[in-house]
Scaffold this motif. Sequence first.
Motif: not given
Length: 140
Positions: A11, A13-14, A46, A124, A129-133
């Motif tokens: 997880q 957070a960008t 991703t 990113d 979109n502040v959260n990435r996987q």
Amino acid sequence: MPDAFTTRVLQVATGTRERVVDLTADCEAFLREAASGRDGLLNVFTPHATAGIAVIETGSGSDDDLLATLHTLLPADDRWQHRHGSPGHGRDHVLPALVPPHATLPVIDGQLALGTWQSVCLVDTNISNVNRQVRLSFLG
């Protein structure tokens, strides 16, 4: 014998600004557990339509240069047909054509076989979109 295929989801957070996030330490930590000294391949992926994975030098300005280059190639303006989200968001959907959402890297003796200055990074440009996987998968 350890599993031939192991995977983990990070997880990341960008935040609300464009970012190049160095994932190299996360990849190395995953391989210490998953590879157990074996040779194989690490796939970094991703699952987002507006982010990519790059293997670049970081810390010497190259990450900022990459973002500046993307601004030149993909300006955040109203030219894009894909128009939902923040202004210029359509360009974020073009990003994976230039910075693909995956990289497959060699693993030798359980260690990531990168060049001297190479790092594995999440790119990113989508500030909405502040959260990435990021999925790390070892095959060995």
